[in-house]
Design a protein around this motif. Structure first.
Motif, PDB file in Angstrom:
ATOM      1  N   MET A 114      32.260  38.152  35.196  1.00 24.46           N
ATOM      2  CA  MET A 114      33.545  38.196  34.508  1.00 24.46           C
ATOM      3  C   MET A 114      33.793  39.535  33.835  1.00 24.46           C
ATOM      4  SD  MET A 114      34.076  34.399  32.844  1.00 24.46           S
ATOM      5  CE  MET A 114      32.431  33.690  32.784  1.00 24.46           C
ATOM      6  N   GLU A 115      32.746  40.209  33.377  1.00 25.48           N
ATOM      7  CA  GLU A 115      32.924  41.513  32.745  1.00 25.48           C
ATOM      8  C   GLU A 115      33.497  42.509  33.753  1.00 25.48           C
ATOM      9  OE1 GLU A 115      32.814  42.571  29.807  1.00 25.48           O
ATOM     10  OE2 GLU A 115      31.562  41.213  28.618  1.00 25.48           O
ATOM     11  N   GLY A 116      34.480  43.280  33.318  1.00 28.96           N
ATOM     12  CA  GLY A 116      35.142  44.216  34.220  1.00 28.96           C
ATOM     13  C   GLY A 116      34.224  45.263  34.817  1.00 28.96           C
ATOM     14  N   ILE A 117      33.150  45.612  34.109  1.00 26.79           N
ATOM     15  CA  ILE A 117      32.258  46.658  34.610  1.00 26.79           C
ATOM     16  C   ILE A 117      31.597  46.247  35.922  1.00 26.79           C
ATOM     17  CG2 ILE A 117      30.227  45.871  33.317  1.00 26.79           C
ATOM     18  CD1 ILE A 117      29.516  48.824  32.889  1.00 26.79           C
ATOM     19  N   SER A 118      31.459  44.921  36.160  1.00 24.62           N
ATOM     20  CA  SER A 118      30.841  44.494  37.418  1.00 24.62           C
ATOM     21  C   SER A 118      31.705  44.892  38.612  1.00 24.62           C
ATOM     22  CB  SER A 118      30.597  42.983  37.412  1.00 24.62           C
ATOM     23  OG  SER A 118      31.810  42.252  37.460  1.00 24.62           O
ATOM     24  N   HIS A 119      33.015  44.941  38.435  1.00 25.22           N
ATOM     25  CA  HIS A 119      33.897  45.407  39.506  1.00 25.22           C
ATOM     26  C   HIS A 119      33.650  46.893  39.772  1.00 25.22           C
ATOM     27  CE1 HIS A 119      36.699  41.857  39.686  1.00 25.22           C
ATOM     28  NE2 HIS A 119      36.158  41.657  38.494  1.00 25.22           N
ATOM     29  N   GLU A 120      33.517  47.670  38.699  1.00 27.69           N
ATOM     30  CA  GLU A 120      33.235  49.093  38.850  1.00 27.69           C
ATOM     31  C   GLU A 120      31.915  49.301  39.584  1.00 27.69           C
ATOM     32  OE1 GLU A 120      33.699  51.377  35.238  1.00 27.69           O
ATOM     33  OE2 GLU A 120      35.096  49.917  34.403  1.00 27.69           O
ATOM     34  N   ALA A 121      30.900  48.539  39.175  1.00 29.20           N
ATOM     35  CA  ALA A 121      29.574  48.676  39.777  1.00 29.20           C
ATOM     36  C   ALA A 121      29.588  48.286  41.243  1.00 29.20           C
ATOM     37  CB  ALA A 121      28.567  47.818  39.013  1.00 29.20           C
ATOM     38  N   ALA A 122      30.227  47.164  41.551  1.00 29.76           N
ATOM     39  CA  ALA A 122      30.252  46.683  42.931  1.00 29.76           C
ATOM     40  C   ALA A 122      30.988  47.657  43.833  1.00 29.76           C
ATOM     41  CB  ALA A 122      30.901  45.299  42.990  1.00 29.76           C
ATOM     42  N   GLY A 123      32.092  48.213  43.339  1.00 34.68           N
ATOM     43  CA  GLY A 123      32.841  49.172  44.145  1.00 34.68           C
ATOM     44  C   GLY A 123      32.041  50.423  44.445  1.00 34.68           C
ATOM     45  N   LEU A 124      31.321  50.929  43.463  1.00 37.23           N
ATOM     46  CA  LEU A 124      30.507  52.121  43.678  1.00 37.23           C
ATOM     47  C   LEU A 124      29.349  51.831  44.635  1.00 37.23           C
ATOM     48  CD1 LEU A 124      30.449  53.529  40.039  1.00 37.23           C
ATOM     49  CD2 LEU A 124      31.515  54.599  42.025  1.00 37.23           C
ATOM     50  N   ALA A 125      28.676  50.697  44.454  1.00 39.59           N
ATOM     51  CA  ALA A 125      27.549  50.348  45.324  1.00 39.59           C
ATOM     52  C   ALA A 125      27.993  50.231  46.771  1.00 39.59           C
ATOM     53  CB  ALA A 125      26.904  49.044  44.858  1.00 39.59           C
ATOM     54  N   GLY A 126      29.170  49.644  46.987  1.00 38.37           N
ATOM     55  CA  GLY A 126      29.684  49.536  48.345  1.00 38.37           C
ATOM     56  C   GLY A 126      30.045  50.887  48.929  1.00 38.37           C
ATOM     57  N   ALA A 127      30.682  51.730  48.126  1.00 40.50           N
ATOM     58  CA  ALA A 127      31.064  53.060  48.602  1.00 40.50           C
ATOM     59  C   ALA A 127      29.847  53.908  48.924  1.00 40.50           C
ATOM     60  CB  ALA A 127      31.936  53.754  47.553  1.00 40.50           C
ATOM     61  N   TRP A 128      28.784  53.722  48.146  1.00 38.60           N
ATOM     62  CA  TRP A 128      27.569  54.518  48.349  1.00 38.60           C
ATOM     63  C   TRP A 128      26.612  53.907  49.370  1.00 38.60           C
ATOM     64  CZ3 TRP A 128      26.740  54.957  42.343  1.00 38.60           C
ATOM     65  CH2 TRP A 128      27.669  55.868  41.826  1.00 38.60           C
ATOM     66  N   ARG A 129      26.968  52.743  49.894  1.00 39.61           N
ATOM     67  CA  ARG A 129      26.167  52.082  50.926  1.00 39.61           C
ATOM     68  C   ARG A 129      24.701  51.927  50.487  1.00 39.61           C
ATOM     69  NH1 ARG A 129      29.020  52.805  55.921  1.00 39.61           N
ATOM     70  NH2 ARG A 129      27.303  51.741  56.998  1.00 39.61           N
ATOM     71  N   LEU A 130      24.519  51.269  49.383  1.00 35.68           N
ATOM     72  CA  LEU A 130      23.175  51.104  48.810  1.00 35.68           C
ATOM     73  C   LEU A 130      22.484  49.893  49.429  1.00 35.68           C
ATOM     74  CD1 LEU A 130      23.976  51.894  45.055  1.00 35.68           C
ATOM     75  CD2 LEU A 130      23.161  53.452  46.845  1.00 35.68           C
ATOM     76  N   GLY A 131      21.966  50.069  50.629  1.00 34.97           N
ATOM     77  CA  GLY A 131      21.388  48.980  51.396  1.00 34.97           C
ATOM     78  C   GLY A 131      20.138  48.375  50.800  1.00 34.97           C
ATOM     79  N   LYS A 132      19.499  49.057  49.864  1.00 32.92           N
ATOM     80  CA  LYS A 132      18.286  48.522  49.247  1.00 32.92           C
ATOM     81  C   LYS A 132      18.559  47.882  47.893  1.00 32.92           C
ATOM     82  CE  LYS A 132      15.036  51.493  51.670  1.00 32.92           C
ATOM     83  NZ  LYS A 132      14.073  52.610  51.564  1.00 32.92           N
ATOM     84  N   LEU A 133      19.840  47.632  47.623  1.00 34.51           N
ATOM     85  CA  LEU A 133      20.221  46.901  46.420  1.00 34.51           C
ATOM     86  C   LEU A 133      20.513  45.456  46.795  1.00 34.51           C
ATOM     87  CD1 LEU A 133      21.114  46.675  43.443  1.00 34.51           C
ATOM     88  CD2 LEU A 133      23.384  47.454  44.175  1.00 34.51           C
ATOM     89  N   ILE A 134      19.781  44.531  46.176  1.00 33.91           N
ATOM     90  CA  ILE A 134      19.963  43.107  46.435  1.00 33.91           C
ATOM     91  C   ILE A 134      20.177  42.399  45.106  1.00 33.91           C
ATOM     92  CG2 ILE A 134      18.918  41.005  47.360  1.00 33.91           C
ATOM     93  CD1 ILE A 134      17.282  42.787  49.251  1.00 33.91           C
ATOM     94  N   ALA A 135      21.347  41.790  44.949  1.00 31.05           N
ATOM     95  CA  ALA A 135      21.680  41.077  43.717  1.00 31.05           C
ATOM     96  C   ALA A 135      21.716  39.580  43.981  1.00 31.05           C
ATOM     97  CB  ALA A 135      23.033  41.548  43.189  1.00 31.05           C
TER      98      ALA A 135
END
Length: 711
Positions: free
Chosen positions: A159-180
């Motif tokens: 629900m916190e807005g920062i999670s949207h910021e984080a998810a967008g950056l992780a997707g743009a950076w293609r962080l394949g070794k990040l598992i949430a």
């Protein structure tokens, strides 16, 4: 074969017992996530309890940090230096088990999480650091950086807005070794979240460029383990981060509390704990774990083996690439090169010698040109204001990722000197310059300036994750007024004692026409109030270079640099060494022809206002009034100096007048008789008009001094 059900119940028992004994805490999430923890720690996570800091371990972040007893239970059970006495001491003074996980307090905790959403954003920073280090240092046949970053997060994080910021950056950076792994239990403090949380999480994360698995039964350890295995494979195949949606039951095992808000943040109570033990078939008294469960959890031997394997691979790497291995070790330890002090000295002296009239934001960029060329670990960026913050340099081309593969785009790679054919030179692409370590084994050159987009909070929390991971010194820029968006992540860096550097430009009403929404008034003192944060507001090029040098040298404290939009003339000075002490005498009365006149007052100024103070000093001299001008670029640094130095700079018997284009409240602690400041919001107008309107003129400063002396 390990009894996974008993392993999970051990977590549940310790969580409810510790919370009950403390009469404080959150038992529900640990009890609900216990099976997720068993799946990750017993089957996938690479770690060594005997050495929580070995370089290539997997990273784990508990973003929903209120579930800390889950993490503490696992750390205890697997063999970290966290004895049962600390579990019993949960949430007590000076324990190793504080209410929310804290780095450097509990062995095995990788970052300090607390306010929801920052943990998953820290994890994005860690995964980014891993990917960049792997690109820089790995060589064909020699892989020394190859680990995953895992995070648990809950509904509140989502629900916190920062999670949207984080998810967008992780997707743009293609962080394949990040598992949430998302603990989707549908409960928060106020009850079931359905009335106020209707997001389609799967579609949201897919839109952000993630792979999504589930929803699945998060209380089925086997399903969770299979999902993690699938996530590792898919991340390797397409370089996309993965979200695993785990449907769980909060407070699982508690007959009357599971699935309810009461399980979230309240102790279960003695009677309910008794019933829960019966429901879980857990006949053991509080804080007792049977030997067979300890044996199933114990990871000491397996951890030693996985670290030994990496040590062997690193030894082979060091034999083939000794300079690269030394550079990698230096950077992961957070140590600056041995010649950095000379680099810093040369940079400051050069600024002093040139004595340029430029905005301090430009002075910052000039200093950065030197420091980024000398320190390949500096990783810069800006929240969509690069051209205004001036955080980019010739040595820091933009960080980019291949749109097809997600790989980091290399700027250049040099042919290693006299190495084997296993190291093939790759063709160079456009890069502004090449930074190498002082050896015949260059780093692979990557972009070192991050375009964060309009994500100030996300940028700050990502930088916290980068520095918690190790290997880089992150810095990022935005306008000072937007520090309000970043503030909580800045506070967390200060709490963690981590070297993160915030570049805040447009530091006052001097930005002019953008008006009061963008003009910083209270922000300097607001930041100065944060413990362990150094705040610098330099007044010329030399002070700016010193501020950068001190920030880089300080490995246990974040720094905020407050920089001007408008040009600032250079303030002549002879003793450059005192700048690093936070305040110094920049001009005595003798400098304006008052050689034999007794000093009547001290004007204290910061940033661009130092020039006002110097001009006022001249006006007062014409009236036979002698004043000393003190530049105080860093109140936080000056406050740490010894009493003798403070008295020398600010003699007790002399009245003090402070000048700063911001709120006056903080200056009274220095015993000021008056403050030329601004305790209202700004106005929209050209900067020169605003300075006159709000009284930031040499004439008004001089008149204020005269008024004080007439009292």
């Amino acid at each position: 074969m390990a009894n996974k059900a008993l392993m999970a119940n051990a977590i549940r028992a310790l969580a409810m017992d510790a919370v009950q004994q403390a009469n404080s805490g959150h038992p529900g999430a640990p009890m609900g996530m216990a099976d997720m923890a068993v799946a990750l720690w017993s089957e996938h996570l690479r770690y060594n309890p005997a050495n929580p800091h070995w370089f290539d371990r997997d990273r784990f972040v508990l973003s929903n940090g209120h579930a800390s007893m889950m993490l503490y239970s696992v750390l205890h059970l697997t063999g970290y230096d966290l004895p049962m006495s600390e579990i019993k001491n949960f949430r007590q003074l000076h324990s190793k088990t504080p209410g929310h996980p804290e780095i450097d307090v509990t062995p095995g905790v990788e970052t300090t999480t607390g306010p929801l959403g920052q943990g998953i954003t820290n994890a994005v920073g860690m995964a980014l650091a891993e990917k960049l280090l792997a690109t820089e240092f790995n060589r064909k046949g020699h892989t020394i950086v190859d680990h995953h970053t895992y995070a648990f997060l809950g509904d509140g994080c989502m629900m916190e807005g920062i999670s949207h910021e984080a998810a967008g950056l992780a997707g743009a950076w293609r962080l394949g070794k990040l598992i949430a792994l998302y603990d989707d239990n549908g409960i928060s403090i106020d009850g079931q979240v359905k009335p106020w949380f209707i997001d389609n999480t799967r579609e949201r994360f897919e839109a952000h460029g993630w792979n999504v698995i589930g929803p699945l039964d998060g209380n089925d350890e086997k399903d969770v383990s299979k999902a993690i295995a699938k996530a590792k494979k898919s991340g390797a195949d397409d370089n996309k981060p993965t979200l695993i949606i785990c449907k769980t039951i909060i407070g699982k095992g508690s007959p009357h509390r599971q699935g309810t808000a009461k399980a979230h943040g309240e102790a279960l109570g003695a009677e309910e704990i008794k019933l829960t033990r019966e429901a879980l078939h857990w006949p053991y008294p509080a804080f007792e774990i049977p030997k067979e469960v300890y044996d199933d959890w114990n990871h000491k031997a397996a951890g030693a083996e996985v670290e030994a394997d990496w040590n062997s691979r690193f030894a082979a790497y060091a034999a083939a690439f000794p300079a690269l291995a030394s550079e990698f070790t230096r950077r992961m330890r957070g140590e600056l090169p041995k010649d950095f002090n000379q680099t810093a000295f040369d940079t400051v002296v050069a600024a002093h010698t040139k004595a340029e009239t430029v905005a301090s934001r430009k002075a910052s960029q000039l200093a950065l040109e030197s420091f980024t060329a000398a320190l390949p670990e500096m990783l810069g960026g800006s929240a969509d204001l690069t051209g205004s913050n001036l955080t980019n340099t010739k040595s820091t081309p933009p960080l980019r990722f291949d749109p097809k593969t997600g790989a980091v785009v290399l700027g250049a790679i040099a042919q290693p000197a006299k190495q084997g054919a296993e190291d093939e030179a790759k063709p160079a692409s456009a890069a502004d310059s090449v930074v190498t370590v002082a050896s015949a084994e260059p780093l692979n050159i990557i972009g070192r300036h991050i375009n964060y987009g309009v994500r100030e909070f996300g940028m700050a929390a990502v930088m916290n994750g980068v520095t918690a991971h190790g290997g880089y010194i992150p810095y990022g820029g935005t306008f000072l007024t937007f520090s309000d968006y970043s503030r909580n992540a800045i506070r967390m860096a200060a709490l963690m004692k981590r070297r993160v550097i915030h570049v805040f430009t447009h530091d006052s009403i001097g930005l002019g026409e953008d008006g009061p929404t963008h003009q910083s008034i209270e922000h300097a003192w607001s930041l100065r109030l944060i413990p362990n944060l150094d705040v610098w507001r330099p007044g010329d090029t030399a002070e700016t270079a010193v501020a950068w040098a001190v920030a880089l040298q300080n490995a246990t404290r974040p720094t905020a640099l407050l920089l001007s939009r408008q040009n600032i003339a250079y303030a002549p000075k002879t003793d450059l060494g005192d700048i690093s002490r936070g305040a110094y005498v920049v001009s005595e009365p003798e400098a304006v022809g008052m050689k034999n006149k007794k000093t009547a007052a001290v004007i204290i100024a910061t940033g661009s206002e130092v020039q006002l103070a110097l001009a006022a000093q001249k006006l007062l001299a014409a009236k036979k009034i002698a004043v000393r001008v003190v530049s105080m670029p860093s109140t936080t640094t000056f406050d740490r100096q010894d009493v003798a130095y403070k008295k020398d700079v600010l003699p007790k018997k002399l009245p003090r007048i402070a000048v700063e284009m911001g709120v006056t409240a903080g200056w009274w602690k220095y015993g000021c008789a008056a403050v030329v400041g601004i305790d209202t919001f700004g106005e929209s107008a050209p900067a020169p008009e605003l300075f006159k309107y709000f009284g930031f003129t040499a004439e008004n400063v001089a008149a204020t001094v005269e008024a004080v002396l007439k009292r």
